[in-house]
Design an enzyme around this catalytic site. Structure first.
Site, PDB file in Angstrom:
ATOM      1  N   SER A 138      -5.829  79.360 -25.835  1.00 24.19           N
ATOM      2  CA  SER A 138      -4.953  80.225 -26.676  1.00 24.19           C
ATOM      3  C   SER A 138      -4.193  79.151 -27.704  1.00 24.19           C
ATOM      4  O   SER A 138      -4.627  78.298 -28.650  1.00 24.19           O
ATOM      5  CB  SER A 138      -4.100  81.186 -25.846  1.00 24.19           C
ATOM      6  OG  SER A 138      -3.470  82.015 -26.621  1.00 24.19           O
ATOM      7  N   ASP A 292     -10.803  90.296 -27.958  1.00 22.92           N
ATOM      8  CA  ASP A 292      -9.746  89.765 -28.179  1.00 22.92           C
ATOM      9  C   ASP A 292      -9.327  89.355 -29.831  1.00 22.92           C
ATOM     10  O   ASP A 292     -10.380  89.197 -30.763  1.00 22.92           O
ATOM     11  CB  ASP A 292     -10.145  87.988 -27.885  1.00 22.92           C
ATOM     12  CG  ASP A 292      -9.109  87.041 -28.179  1.00 22.92           C
ATOM     13  OD1 ASP A 292      -7.747  87.317 -28.482  1.00 22.92           O
ATOM     14  OD2 ASP A 292      -9.328  85.751 -27.528  1.00 22.92           O
ATOM     15  N   HIS A 322      -8.455  88.594 -24.204  1.00 20.51           N
ATOM     16  CA  HIS A 322      -7.747  87.393 -24.394  1.00 20.51           C
ATOM     17  C   HIS A 322      -6.848  87.116 -23.007  1.00 20.51           C
ATOM     18  O   HIS A 322      -6.369  88.049 -22.341  1.00 20.51           O
ATOM     19  CB  HIS A 322      -6.698  87.460 -25.353  1.00 20.51           C
ATOM     20  CG  HIS A 322      -6.067  86.080 -25.965  1.00 20.51           C
ATOM     21  ND1 HIS A 322      -6.354  85.369 -26.933  1.00 20.51           N
ATOM     22  CD2 HIS A 322      -4.756  85.618 -25.352  1.00 20.51           C
ATOM     23  CE1 HIS A 322      -5.756  84.262 -26.731  1.00 20.51           C
ATOM     24  NE2 HIS A 322      -4.624  84.540 -26.115  1.00 20.51           N
TER      25      HIS A 322
END
Length: 352
Positions: A138, A292, A322
């Protein structure tokens, strides 16, 4: 600015969010030596396998996720232990400074400083200079990509062997790519939150979030310039099957651009780096999740790397969302696809 944060309840929101994500203190690990150190004044946690090794081990710099706002060494303790044990590598987890207290480029600079320090002192940790990899998920994937680009042309340090980008966020030009619409309400990262985190990292506040989401923060000529890299046209058709609505174009607002123009810096948005940088990047591993909002950032970067002759291993979790990697074993819950994703990273590391 602090007052704005307080008024919107942001500070208490962030403090609470950090508390919730703290991670539990784990006991000793029978297979690992674990030490808290400082690299160039940046706090790090070093994980070293206890077993004797035939030669030097591979080294991994790990930058945690959390939107540049959340996350700590403790939050990612399980993930880092797993990577170190399963791939028999020395892992350095980096505690970079967090937004909104520390704005861009603080997090990036901390990751870069820690990486440089490690590359200069590999022999202390029994690490092979030819096998050092940067890795992050991320926001950490964003930082790994930025660090990798910065070091790509350097001849004074050992070259990175690879970069591992786990559902990375790589651009803030277009929050209307197909994955942003298809997954806008899918936890753990909503479309609004993605823009919110990017703005907190950049400016320490989330003013103009609406304009940024609509796309009125980037001048038309710039949008045109970057269209060759940031465009739904570069995303394979099969990813557009689930409802994608074409967006009506919004008018450019110059004063908003003034506050966010650093979104065009590759250290913040690595997808915008020039080809001359991208083609020098090391072998890459990119993990994307179908559900995501950041899926398309990963797909677009994959294409850019491949177009520039960089070898890419791509792993797509069809049932992933995610943040799933850090949930592979979380408070009694277990997400098999999170474990599969993590194991795909381990398999890639072992191939290096």
């Amino acid at each position: 600015q602090g007052r704005i944060l307080e008024k919107t309840g942001l500070c208490s929101q962030i403090t609470f969010g950090r508390y919730v994500r703290q991670g539990r203190k784990l006991g000793l690990d029978p297979k690992l030596f674990i030490r808290d150190l400082q690299f160039n004044e940046v706090p790090v946690r070093v994980y070293q396998p206890k077993a004797a090794s035939d030669g030097r081990r591979r080294g991994i710099l790990f930058f945690h996720g959390g939107g540049w706002v959340f996350g700590s060494l403790d939050t990612y303790e399980k993930v880092c232990r797993y990577l170190s044990r399963e791939s028999d590598s020395v892992v350095v987890s980096v505690q970079y400074r967090l937004a909104p207290e520390h704005k861009y480029p603080a997090a990036y600079e901390d990751c870069l400083d820690a990486t440089r320090h490690f590359l200069q002192h590999l022999e202390l940790y029994g690490v092979d200079p030819a096998r050092v990899t940067v890795c992050g998920d991320s926001a950490g994937g964003n930082l790994a990509a930025a660090v990798s680009q910065t070091l790509a042309g350097r001849s004074d340090l050992p070259k990175l062997r690879a970069q591992i980008l786990i559902y990375p966020g790589l651009q803030a030009l277009d929050f209307n790519l197909p994955s942003y619409h298809q997954n806008r309400g899918v936890p753990l990262l909503f479309r609004e939150r993605a823009a919110f985190f990017a703005l907190l990292y950049l400016n320490g506040d989330a003013l103009h979030m609406q304009e940024v989401l609509e796309g009125s923060h980037i001048p038309p000529d710039m949008r045109l310039k970057y269209r060759k890299w940031v465009s739904p046209d570069n995303i394979p058709e099969k990813f557009k099957v689930r409802g994608v609505r074409p967006l009506r174009s919004t008018d450019f607002i110059a004063e908003v651009y003034e506050t966010v123009k650093r979104f065009c810096e590759p250290n913040l948005c690595p997808l915008l780096a020039e080809d001359s940088v991208v083609h020098q990047l090391p072998e890459s591993f990119i993990l994307t999740c179908e559900y995501d909002v950041l899926r398309d950032d990963g797909l677009l970067y994959k294409k850019r790397l491949e177009d520039n002759g960089v070898r890419v291993t791509w792993y797509h979790l069809e049932d992933g969302f995610h943040g799933i990697i850090s949930l592979y074993d979380y408070c009694g819950f277990s997400f098999p696809s999170g474990k599969r994703g993590l194991d795909s990273v381990v398999a890639f590391l072992k191939s290096l």
